[in-house]
Scaffold this active site. Structure first.
Site, PDB file in Angstrom:
ATOM      1  N   ASP A   6      38.912  28.302  38.999  1.00 43.86           N
ATOM      2  CA  ASP A   6      38.303  30.148  39.693  1.00 43.86           C
ATOM      3  C   ASP A   6      38.189  29.900  41.046  1.00 43.86           C
ATOM      4  O   ASP A   6      38.328  29.658  41.730  1.00 43.86           O
ATOM      5  CB  ASP A   6      36.042  29.431  39.403  1.00 43.86           C
ATOM      6  CG  ASP A   6      35.192  30.477  38.696  1.00 43.86           C
ATOM      7  OD1 ASP A   6      34.787  30.346  37.936  1.00 43.86           O
ATOM      8  OD2 ASP A   6      35.682  31.427  39.299  1.00 43.86           O
ATOM      9  N   ILE A   7      38.360  31.971  40.517  1.00 38.44           N
ATOM     10  CA  ILE A   7      39.024  32.199  41.865  1.00 38.44           C
ATOM     11  C   ILE A   7      37.735  33.317  42.960  1.00 38.44           C
ATOM     12  O   ILE A   7      37.640  33.184  43.869  1.00 38.44           O
ATOM     13  CB  ILE A   7      39.808  33.722  41.694  1.00 38.44           C
ATOM     14  CG1 ILE A   7      38.615  34.966  40.570  1.00 38.44           C
ATOM     15  CG2 ILE A   7      41.017  33.932  41.508  1.00 38.44           C
ATOM     16  CD1 ILE A   7      38.999  35.327  40.427  1.00 38.44           C
ATOM     17  N   GLU A  56      30.066  37.124  31.909  1.00 36.36           N
ATOM     18  CA  GLU A  56      31.663  38.088  32.355  1.00 36.36           C
ATOM     19  C   GLU A  56      32.841  38.504  32.097  1.00 36.36           C
ATOM     20  O   GLU A  56      33.366  38.896  32.145  1.00 36.36           O
ATOM     21  CB  GLU A  56      31.218  37.634  34.333  1.00 36.36           C
ATOM     22  CG  GLU A  56      32.269  38.410  34.960  1.00 36.36           C
ATOM     23  CD  GLU A  56      33.028  37.712  36.352  1.00 36.36           C
ATOM     24  OE1 GLU A  56      31.812  36.599  36.816  1.00 36.36           O
ATOM     25  OE2 GLU A  56      33.894  37.623  36.237  1.00 36.36           O
ATOM     26  N   HIS A  76      34.974  28.998  27.968  1.00 34.70           N
ATOM     27  CA  HIS A  76      35.437  28.564  28.750  1.00 34.70           C
ATOM     28  C   HIS A  76      34.287  28.169  29.635  1.00 34.70           C
ATOM     29  O   HIS A  76      32.975  27.626  29.820  1.00 34.70           O
ATOM     30  CB  HIS A  76      35.852  29.584  30.807  1.00 34.70           C
ATOM     31  CG  HIS A  76      35.044  30.352  31.262  1.00 34.70           C
ATOM     32  ND1 HIS A  76      35.120  31.275  29.785  1.00 34.70           N
ATOM     33  CD2 HIS A  76      34.052  30.699  31.932  1.00 34.70           C
ATOM     34  CE1 HIS A  76      33.888  32.144  30.942  1.00 34.70           C
ATOM     35  NE2 HIS A  76      33.306  31.832  32.100  1.00 34.70           N
ATOM     36  N   HIS A 100      32.908  25.876  32.962  1.00 31.64           N
ATOM     37  CA  HIS A 100      32.954  25.473  34.383  1.00 31.64           C
ATOM     38  C   HIS A 100      32.779  23.751  34.730  1.00 31.64           C
ATOM     39  O   HIS A 100      31.089  23.197  34.230  1.00 31.64           O
ATOM     40  CB  HIS A 100      31.975  26.448  35.346  1.00 31.64           C
ATOM     41  CG  HIS A 100      31.900  27.731  34.560  1.00 31.64           C
ATOM     42  ND1 HIS A 100      32.274  28.312  35.176  1.00 31.64           N
ATOM     43  CD2 HIS A 100      31.505  28.590  33.308  1.00 31.64           C
ATOM     44  CE1 HIS A 100      32.274  29.987  35.021  1.00 31.64           C
ATOM     45  NE2 HIS A 100      31.454  29.659  33.617  1.00 31.64           N
TER      46      HIS A 100
HETATM   47  P1  AMP Z   1      31.494  33.909  32.882  1.00 27.57           P
HETATM   48  O1  AMP Z   1      32.089  34.423  32.260  1.00 27.57           O
HETATM   49  O2  AMP Z   1      29.898  34.495  33.744  1.00 27.57           O
HETATM   50  O3  AMP Z   1      31.134  32.420  32.693  1.00 27.57           O
HETATM   51  O4  AMP Z   1      32.391  33.739  34.835  1.00 27.57           O
HETATM   52  C1  AMP Z   1      33.584  33.857  34.661  1.00 27.57           C
HETATM   53  C2  AMP Z   1      33.651  33.259  35.974  1.00 27.57           C
HETATM   54  O5  AMP Z   1      35.772  32.944  36.021  1.00 27.57           O
HETATM   55  C3  AMP Z   1      33.710  33.702  37.242  1.00 27.57           C
HETATM   56  O6  AMP Z   1      33.227  32.580  37.857  1.00 27.57           O
HETATM   57  C4  AMP Z   1      34.955  33.927  37.735  1.00 27.57           C
HETATM   58  O7  AMP Z   1      34.107  33.183  39.169  1.00 27.57           O
HETATM   59  C5  AMP Z   1      35.647  33.622  37.003  1.00 27.57           C
HETATM   60  N1  AMP Z   1      37.096  34.186  37.150  1.00 27.57           N
HETATM   61  C6  AMP Z   1      37.101  35.818  36.350  1.00 27.57           C
HETATM   62  N2  AMP Z   1      38.330  36.431  36.454  1.00 27.57           N
HETATM   63  C7  AMP Z   1      38.958  35.368  37.194  1.00 27.57           C
HETATM   64  C8  AMP Z   1      40.275  35.307  37.129  1.00 27.57           C
HETATM   65  N3  AMP Z   1      41.390  35.799  36.954  1.00 27.57           N
HETATM   66  N4  AMP Z   1      40.942  33.478  37.833  1.00 27.57           N
HETATM   67  C9  AMP Z   1      40.348  31.934  37.608  1.00 27.57           C
HETATM   68  N5  AMP Z   1      38.650  32.682  38.108  1.00 27.57           N
HETATM   69  C10 AMP Z   1      38.210  34.250  37.007  1.00 27.57           C
END
Ligand code: AMP
Length: 129
Positions: A28-29, A87, A92, A94
């Site tokens: 995760d970035i 988001e 995905h 975590h």
């Molecule tokens: P959520 O959709 O709420 O589960 O969160 C999306 C997650 O994806 C967040 O923790 C972001 O930091 C992560 N994220 C978003 N874009 C990227 C990316 N390009 N590479 C890695 N992680 C990402």
């Protein structure tokens, strides 16, 4: 097309830790903690419970293997698991190396340099079986 499909297609970079035909896992970035990893089905689906039962079980199986690699790579109390997707509307999981509840709250964030991400991803990938 989701941002994660772009990563799957190689159109966007990622700090990849594991991959097979159906899944990819990358750091995760904006991590809650060092080693915070996302496990993503390559097939773009919005919500986890829209997956078929077989796809869901396969995602959990792959996540288990990634979690084992995280346990070998990161000093922590345990690996926390969470599914949100508010988001990025592409399923995905975590996987978060945690030491306390704050690490699961998506508020306290860890700042890592590119080099730190690269080394972490390499270590985890090296422990993936
Ligand atoms: P959520 O959709 O709420 O589960 O969160 C999306 C997650 O994806 C967040 O923790 C972001 O930091 C992560 N994220 C978003 N874009 C990227 C990316 N390009 N590479 C890695 N992680 C990402």
């Amino acid at each position: 097309m989701s941002i994660f499909t772009k990563i799957v297609n190689g159109e966007l970079p990622s700090y990849k830790v594991a991959e097979n035909e159906d899944f990819i896992a990358f750091l995760d970035i904006n991590p809650n903690a060092k080693g915070h990893t996302l496990v993503v089905p390559k097939k773009e689906e919005n919500k986890i419970f829209d997956l078929s039962k077989e796809e869901y079980v396969a995602l959990m199986d792959f996540s288990y293997r990634v979690a084992k690699a995280l346990e070998k790579s990161i000093v922590c109390n345990r690996i926390g698991m969470s599914v949100i997707g508010l988001e990025v509307p592409h399923v995905h999981v975590h996987l978060i190396p945690i030491n306390g509840m704050a690490d699961m709250q998506f508020m306290k964030k860890e700042k890592l340099s590119n080099d730190e991400f690269v080394v972490l991803a390499k270590n985890i990938a090296g422990n993936f079986e």
